[in-house]
Design a protein around this motif. Structure first.
Motif, PDB file in Angstrom:
ATOM      1  N   ILE A  15       6.420   3.929  13.860  1.00 22.22           N
ATOM      2  CA  ILE A  15       5.365   4.937  13.928  1.00 22.22           C
ATOM      3  C   ILE A  15       5.196   5.529  12.537  1.00 22.22           C
ATOM      4  O   ILE A  15       6.097   5.453  11.693  1.00 22.22           O
ATOM      5  N   GLN A  16       4.035   6.115  12.291  1.00 23.16           N
ATOM      6  CA  GLN A  16       3.742   6.668  10.978  1.00 23.16           C
ATOM      7  C   GLN A  16       4.656   7.856  10.690  1.00 23.16           C
ATOM      8  O   GLN A  16       4.907   8.699  11.549  1.00 23.16           O
ATOM      9  N   LEU A  17       5.162   7.919   9.464  1.00 26.37           N
ATOM     10  CA  LEU A  17       6.078   8.973   9.042  1.00 26.37           C
ATOM     11  C   LEU A  17       5.272  10.197   8.630  1.00 26.37           C
ATOM     12  O   LEU A  17       4.615  10.210   7.595  1.00 26.37           O
ATOM     13  N   THR A  18       5.317  11.232   9.459  1.00 29.57           N
ATOM     14  CA  THR A  18       4.641  12.494   9.174  1.00 29.57           C
ATOM     15  C   THR A  18       5.626  13.432   8.496  1.00 29.57           C
ATOM     16  O   THR A  18       6.840  13.194   8.527  1.00 29.57           O
ATOM     17  N   PRO A  19       5.143  14.513   7.876  1.00 31.79           N
ATOM     18  CA  PRO A  19       6.070  15.475   7.269  1.00 31.79           C
ATOM     19  C   PRO A  19       7.083  16.040   8.279  1.00 31.79           C
ATOM     20  O   PRO A  19       8.244  16.252   7.947  1.00 31.79           O
TER      21      PRO A  19
ATOM     22  N   CYS B 204       0.801  -1.229   0.000  1.00 36.86           N
ATOM     23  CA  CYS B 204       0.000   0.000   0.000  1.00 36.86           C
ATOM     24  C   CYS B 204       0.835   1.281   0.000  1.00 36.86           C
ATOM     25  O   CYS B 204       0.304   2.366  -0.199  1.00 36.86           O
ATOM     26  N   GLY B 205       2.145   1.177   0.251  1.00 41.06           N
ATOM     27  CA  GLY B 205       3.001   2.358   0.225  1.00 41.06           C
ATOM     28  C   GLY B 205       3.011   3.163   1.514  1.00 41.06           C
ATOM     29  O   GLY B 205       3.568   4.259   1.551  1.00 41.06           O
ATOM     30  N   LYS B 206       2.411   2.652   2.573  1.00 47.35           N
ATOM     31  CA  LYS B 206       2.393   3.358   3.854  1.00 47.35           C
ATOM     32  C   LYS B 206       3.821   3.520   4.359  1.00 47.35           C
ATOM     33  O   LYS B 206       4.607   2.584   4.355  1.00 47.35           O
ATOM     34  N   GLN B 207       4.166   4.738   4.795  1.00 45.71           N
ATOM     35  CA  GLN B 207       5.521   5.024   5.244  1.00 45.71           C
ATOM     36  C   GLN B 207       5.585   5.083   6.752  1.00 45.71           C
ATOM     37  O   GLN B 207       4.726   5.674   7.397  1.00 45.71           O
ATOM     38  N   MET B 208       6.642   4.458   7.291  1.00 46.74           N
ATOM     39  CA  MET B 208       6.836   4.397   8.734  1.00 46.74           C
ATOM     40  C   MET B 208       8.290   4.739   9.056  1.00 46.74           C
ATOM     41  O   MET B 208       9.158   4.675   8.194  1.00 46.74           O
ATOM     42  N   THR B 209       8.531   5.099  10.299  1.00 46.75           N
ATOM     43  CA  THR B 209       9.876   5.317  10.811  1.00 46.75           C
ATOM     44  C   THR B 209       9.920   4.776  12.230  1.00 46.75           C
ATOM     45  O   THR B 209       8.901   4.365  12.784  1.00 46.75           O
ATOM     46  N   GLU B 210      11.093   4.779  12.826  1.00 49.02           N
ATOM     47  CA  GLU B 210      11.246   4.262  14.182  1.00 49.02           C
ATOM     48  C   GLU B 210      11.245   5.405  15.182  1.00 49.02           C
ATOM     49  O   GLU B 210      11.754   6.487  14.894  1.00 49.02           O
ATOM     50  N   ASP B 211      10.690   5.155  16.363  1.00 46.44           N
ATOM     51  CA  ASP B 211      10.783   6.134  17.436  1.00 46.44           C
ATOM     52  C   ASP B 211      12.016   5.813  18.287  1.00 46.44           C
ATOM     53  O   ASP B 211      12.810   4.944  17.935  1.00 46.44           O
TER      54      ASP B 211
END
Length: 80
Positions: free
Chosen positions: A55-59, A42-49
């Protein structure tokens, strides 16, 4: 017509991810400890806390990761 077809494709990809789960692939290594990920379906982007959880990658987080990556690269160029 294209919009409805695109929405149907996106919904079916999201449906697959909700049933099976996301298939994350590392897209960018920010530092030795932080990375950015993207779902193959689906292309959902995540990053690590800070605790290593996804967690979801916000701008805002994307900008923080870019700055962190730049500082990390500069530090390792000076120490090399």
């Amino acid at each position: 017509m294209k919009t409805s077809q695109t929405n149907q494709q996106t919904q079916s990809k999201n449906f697959i991810c909700t049933i099976i789960g996301h298939r994350y692939q590392e897209t960018r290594k920010v530092t030795n400890h932080f990375s950015e990920y993207s779902c193959k379906c689906c292309g959902k982007q995540m990053t690590e806390d800070t605790r290593g959880r996804l967690i979801q990658l916000t701008p805002e987080l994307k900008e923080i990761n870019a700055t962190l990556s730049l500082l990390f690269q500069r530090r390792h160029l000076v120490n090399s």
